[in-house]
Write a protein that holds these residues in place. Structure first.
Motif, PDB file in Angstrom:
ATOM      1  N   VAL A  58       8.262  -4.665  -7.318  1.00 21.46           N
ATOM      2  CA  VAL A  58       7.819  -5.935  -6.739  1.00 21.46           C
ATOM      3  C   VAL A  58       8.975  -6.584  -5.976  1.00 21.46           C
ATOM      4  O   VAL A  58       8.802  -7.103  -4.867  1.00 21.46           O
ATOM      5  N   GLY A  59      10.169  -6.529  -6.571  1.00 19.83           N
ATOM      6  CA  GLY A  59      11.337  -7.071  -5.884  1.00 19.83           C
ATOM      7  C   GLY A  59      11.651  -6.317  -4.606  1.00 19.83           C
ATOM      8  O   GLY A  59      11.989  -6.915  -3.580  1.00 19.83           O
ATOM      9  N   VAL A  60      11.519  -4.991  -4.658  1.00 15.76           N
ATOM     10  CA  VAL A  60      11.762  -4.165  -3.465  1.00 15.76           C
ATOM     11  C   VAL A  60      10.795  -4.530  -2.351  1.00 15.76           C
ATOM     12  O   VAL A  60      11.191  -4.768  -1.204  1.00 15.76           O
ATOM     13  N   VAL A  61       9.504  -4.587  -2.693  1.00 21.47           N
ATOM     14  CA  VAL A  61       8.484  -4.899  -1.695  1.00 21.47           C
ATOM     15  C   VAL A  61       8.701  -6.295  -1.120  1.00 21.47           C
ATOM     16  O   VAL A  61       8.614  -6.512   0.094  1.00 21.47           O
ATOM     17  N   GLY A  62       8.995  -7.247  -1.997  1.00 17.77           N
ATOM     18  CA  GLY A  62       9.217  -8.615  -1.537  1.00 17.77           C
ATOM     19  C   GLY A  62      10.383  -8.716  -0.577  1.00 17.77           C
ATOM     20  O   GLY A  62      10.289  -9.372   0.469  1.00 17.77           O
ATOM     21  N   LEU A  63      11.483  -8.053  -0.898  1.00 15.23           N
ATOM     22  CA  LEU A  63      12.662  -8.124  -0.034  1.00 15.23           C
ATOM     23  C   LEU A  63      12.451  -7.361   1.269  1.00 15.23           C
ATOM     24  O   LEU A  63      12.957  -7.763   2.318  1.00 15.23           O
ATOM     25  N   ILE A  64      11.708  -6.258   1.213  1.00 10.82           N
ATOM     26  CA  ILE A  64      11.412  -5.522   2.444  1.00 10.82           C
ATOM     27  C   ILE A  64      10.637  -6.412   3.406  1.00 10.82           C
ATOM     28  O   ILE A  64      10.918  -6.457   4.606  1.00 10.82           O
ATOM     29  N   PHE A  65       9.667  -7.151   2.860  1.00 12.88           N
ATOM     30  CA  PHE A  65       8.872  -8.002   3.740  1.00 12.88           C
ATOM     31  C   PHE A  65       9.634  -9.245   4.195  1.00 12.88           C
ATOM     32  O   PHE A  65       9.671  -9.581   5.375  1.00 12.88           O
ATOM     33  N   VAL A  66      10.244  -9.950   3.258  1.00 15.05           N
ATOM     34  CA  VAL A  66      10.883 -11.222   3.585  1.00 15.05           C
ATOM     35  C   VAL A  66      12.146 -11.017   4.420  1.00 15.05           C
ATOM     36  O   VAL A  66      12.441 -11.798   5.319  1.00 15.05           O
ATOM     37  N   VAL A  67      12.901  -9.948   4.134  1.00 12.75           N
ATOM     38  CA  VAL A  67      14.140  -9.710   4.882  1.00 12.75           C
ATOM     39  C   VAL A  67      14.036  -8.379   5.628  1.00 12.75           C
ATOM     40  O   VAL A  67      13.658  -8.341   6.790  1.00 12.75           O
ATOM     41  N   SER A  68      14.367  -7.275   4.952  1.00 17.17           N
ATOM     42  CA  SER A  68      14.289  -5.957   5.586  1.00 17.17           C
ATOM     43  C   SER A  68      14.452  -4.885   4.524  1.00 17.17           C
ATOM     44  O   SER A  68      14.920  -5.149   3.414  1.00 17.17           O
ATOM     45  N   SER A  69      14.096  -3.652   4.874  1.00 23.45           N
ATOM     46  CA  SER A  69      14.257  -2.540   3.939  1.00 23.45           C
ATOM     47  C   SER A  69      15.734  -2.256   3.685  1.00 23.45           C
ATOM     48  O   SER A  69      16.127  -1.854   2.587  1.00 23.45           O
ATOM     49  N   LEU A  70      16.564  -2.462   4.700  1.00 22.32           N
ATOM     50  CA  LEU A  70      17.998  -2.245   4.531  1.00 22.32           C
ATOM     51  C   LEU A  70      18.576  -3.230   3.523  1.00 22.32           C
ATOM     52  O   LEU A  70      19.338  -2.860   2.628  1.00 22.32           O
ATOM     53  N   PHE A  71      18.190  -4.495   3.642  1.00 22.73           N
ATOM     54  CA  PHE A  71      18.678  -5.507   2.706  1.00 22.73           C
ATOM     55  C   PHE A  71      18.193  -5.201   1.292  1.00 22.73           C
ATOM     56  O   PHE A  71      18.926  -5.384   0.317  1.00 22.73           O
ATOM     57  N   SER A  72      16.959  -4.721   1.181  1.00 23.99           N
ATOM     58  CA  SER A  72      16.417  -4.363  -0.126  1.00 23.99           C
ATOM     59  C   SER A  72      17.248  -3.264  -0.780  1.00 23.99           C
ATOM     60  O   SER A  72      17.540  -3.311  -1.980  1.00 23.99           O
ATOM     61  N   ASN A  73      17.652  -2.283   0.007  1.00 22.51           N
ATOM     62  CA  ASN A  73      18.472  -1.195  -0.522  1.00 22.51           C
ATOM     63  C   ASN A  73      19.855  -1.696  -0.931  1.00 22.51           C
ATOM     64  O   ASN A  73      20.417  -1.271  -1.944  1.00 22.51           O
ATOM     65  N   ASN A 119       0.828  -1.213   0.000  1.00 23.05           N
ATOM     66  CA  ASN A 119       0.000   0.000   0.000  1.00 23.05           C
ATOM     67  C   ASN A 119       0.859   1.258   0.000  1.00 23.05           C
ATOM     68  O   ASN A 119       0.551   2.236  -0.699  1.00 23.05           O
ATOM     69  N   MET A 120       1.914   1.238   0.787  1.00 19.06           N
ATOM     70  CA  MET A 120       2.838   2.371   0.812  1.00 19.06           C
ATOM     71  C   MET A 120       3.409   2.614  -0.581  1.00 19.06           C
ATOM     72  O   MET A 120       3.471   3.753  -1.059  1.00 19.06           O
ATOM     73  N   GLN A 121       3.805   1.538  -1.249  1.00 22.17           N
ATOM     74  CA  GLN A 121       4.386   1.645  -2.586  1.00 22.17           C
ATOM     75  C   GLN A 121       3.369   2.188  -3.588  1.00 22.17           C
ATOM     76  O   GLN A 121       3.685   3.040  -4.428  1.00 22.17           O
ATOM     77  N   ILE A 122       2.141   1.708  -3.502  1.00 23.74           N
ATOM     78  CA  ILE A 122       1.108   2.078  -4.477  1.00 23.74           C
ATOM     79  C   ILE A 122       0.701   3.544  -4.332  1.00 23.74           C
ATOM     80  O   ILE A 122       0.688   4.303  -5.314  1.00 23.74           O
ATOM     81  N   TYR A 123       0.378   3.954  -3.125  1.00 24.81           N
ATOM     82  CA  TYR A 123      -0.198   5.289  -2.946  1.00 24.81           C
ATOM     83  C   TYR A 123       0.842   6.404  -3.070  1.00 24.81           C
ATOM     84  O   TYR A 123       0.525   7.498  -3.547  1.00 24.81           O
ATOM     85  N   THR A 124       2.062   6.131  -2.666  1.00 26.05           N
ATOM     86  CA  THR A 124       3.103   7.135  -2.901  1.00 26.05           C
ATOM     87  C   THR A 124       3.413   7.247  -4.394  1.00 26.05           C
ATOM     88  O   THR A 124       3.676   8.343  -4.900  1.00 26.05           O
ATOM     89  N   ALA A 125       3.361   6.109  -5.100  1.00 27.97           N
ATOM     90  CA  ALA A 125       3.575   6.138  -6.553  1.00 27.97           C
ATOM     91  C   ALA A 125       2.442   6.879  -7.257  1.00 27.97           C
ATOM     92  O   ALA A 125       2.668   7.584  -8.252  1.00 27.97           O
ATOM     93  N   LEU A 126       1.222   6.729  -6.754  1.00 28.34           N
ATOM     94  CA  LEU A 126       0.082   7.452  -7.324  1.00 28.34           C
ATOM     95  C   LEU A 126       0.295   8.959  -7.216  1.00 28.34           C
ATOM     96  O   LEU A 126       0.107   9.701  -8.193  1.00 28.34           O
TER      97      LEU A 126
END
Length: 382
Positions: free
Chosen positions: A305-320, A249-256
């Motif tokens: 999608v990859g960013v969101v997946g990695l944020i959830f499965v691991v962390s936002s730091l790992f995604s970055n 949701n964060m990804q979608i609405y900020t992108a909107l």
């Protein structure tokens, strides 16, 4: 775009379970279920991490190369380039729909009510973050226009250094020797490109525009890291949970919001009047013009999608960190497709960026290892 949706669906199947190697705590979810440390579970977790890493790296690489291709073939609209970076966000609604369909049919052992969120407050946060994202995308668009792809991508690697700084002040992340080493290396890597006149390449871009592109790309990298830290603060202080749907949701609405802001910029700047002529003058044809913009937008959302997946499965730091991993890879493709010049300074800068990434990655490994030991000791004492 069925593949991203399938990956998202695989992730959501595990949302309410504590991943055996995840940095997420059990309290970050609205539901709790028994931990399953079976070999199959571990294998599934690694598979999800690997697939989402592929989506992030492939999407980011493709979108960057297509963005450069757009400019090389005669495209010149900075606002259009900004617009396509977020305009593909409706694709994420498919993943969100599949997520709700899946979770509505699953049962959980225990459940706790989700924290109440102030609608005006979260709306204001989405709007502010969306506007910052639009400004960030615009800076990236200028940077990609004025810099060779190889130089641009290596400068973008500095976002990891900025992320460490912002995480220290906003997210209470410790500044360890390994992270400090990473910051220094990435700073030197970007500085080398800033002072190296040969990094300007063989394009007709003036030295002044090259410096402007360098500064804007550096500023965009800093802004992107700030956005990630602000999102993390929002998850922790406002939303107070970080499930897959919340991150999506964060990804979608900020992108909107960012997309609407880009449209306003496109019309306010008058660039919309040049788009038809730009399409007719596109060197590889009208169809290629449309497909370039379309696939650029899709590629950015594949990366999302990859960013969101990695944020959830691991962390936002790992995604970055993983998004930074793609940046030293892009210059290789830039040499192949756009014949960018790879001189000694660029090679040294690339090696320093990789070294900085490895230093940062090793710190994540050390932190994860300590976290697993702590979890095991707590379970044994209980």
């Amino acid at each position: 775009m069925s593949n991203p949706c399938r990956v998202s669906l695989c992730i959501t199947e595990e949302e309410d379970e504590v991943q055996p190697y995840s940095s997420k705590a059990a309290t970050s979810s609205t539901h709790e279920v028994p931990i399953q440390n079976s070999p199959v579970k571990s294998w599934q977790w690694w598979l999800m991490v690997g697939v989402n890493m592929f989506f992030l790296i492939a999407g980011q690489t493709a979108s960057t190369l297509l963005g450069r291709f757009y400019y090389n073939q005669g495209g010149n609209s900075k606002w259009m380039s900004t617009f396509v970076q977020t305009a593909g966000f409706p694709i994420l609604f498919i993943a969100l729909f599949l997520f709700h369909s899946k979770t509505s049919s699953t049962q959980t052992v225990t459940s706790s009510p989700a924290p109440t969120i102030s609608i005006p407050k979260i709306t204001l946060i989405y709007v502010v973050l969306g506007l910052i994202i639009a400004a960030d995308d615009l800076m990236y668009s200028y940077g990609l226009l004025y810099l060779p792809v190889s130089t641009y991508s290596l400068i973008c690697a500095s976002q990891l250094a900025f992320n460490a700084v912002f995480s220290y002040f906003l997210n209470a992340q410790k500044f360890t020797p390994l992270i400090f080493n990473s910051v220094v290396l990435l700073t030197f890597s970007a500085s080398l490109l800033g002072v190296d006149e040969d990094s300007q390449g063989t394009t007709s871009i003036s030295h002044g525009k090259y410096i402007l592109g360098f500064l804007l790309t550096l500023g965009a990298s800093a802004t992107y890291s700030l956005i990630l830290s602000l999102m993390q603060v929002t998850f922790e202080k406002v939303i107070k949970r970080e499930t897959f749907s919340v991150v999506l949701n964060m990804q979608i609405y900020t992108a909107l919001v960012a997309t609407l802001a880009s449209l306003v910029g496109l019309f306010a700047s008058g660039e919309w009047m040049t788009l038809q002529g730009e399409m007719h003058a596109f060197q590889s044809g009208k169809l290629s013009y449309v497909m370039t913009l379309l696939w650029t937008a899709i590629s950015w959302q594949v990366a999302s999608v990859g960013v969101v997946g990695l944020i959830f499965v691991v962390s936002s730091l790992f995604s970055n960190v993983i998004s930074t991993l793609a940046l030293p890879i892009i210059p290789v493709f830039a040499v192949i497709f756009f014949h960018d010049k790879m001189d000694g300074v660029k090679i040294i800068a690339m090696l320093m960026a990789i070294w900085g990434f490895m230093s940062y990655g090793h710190q994540l490994y050390v932190d994860g290892k300590k976290g697993r030991k702590t979890t095991v000791s707590v379970e044994e004492t209980s």
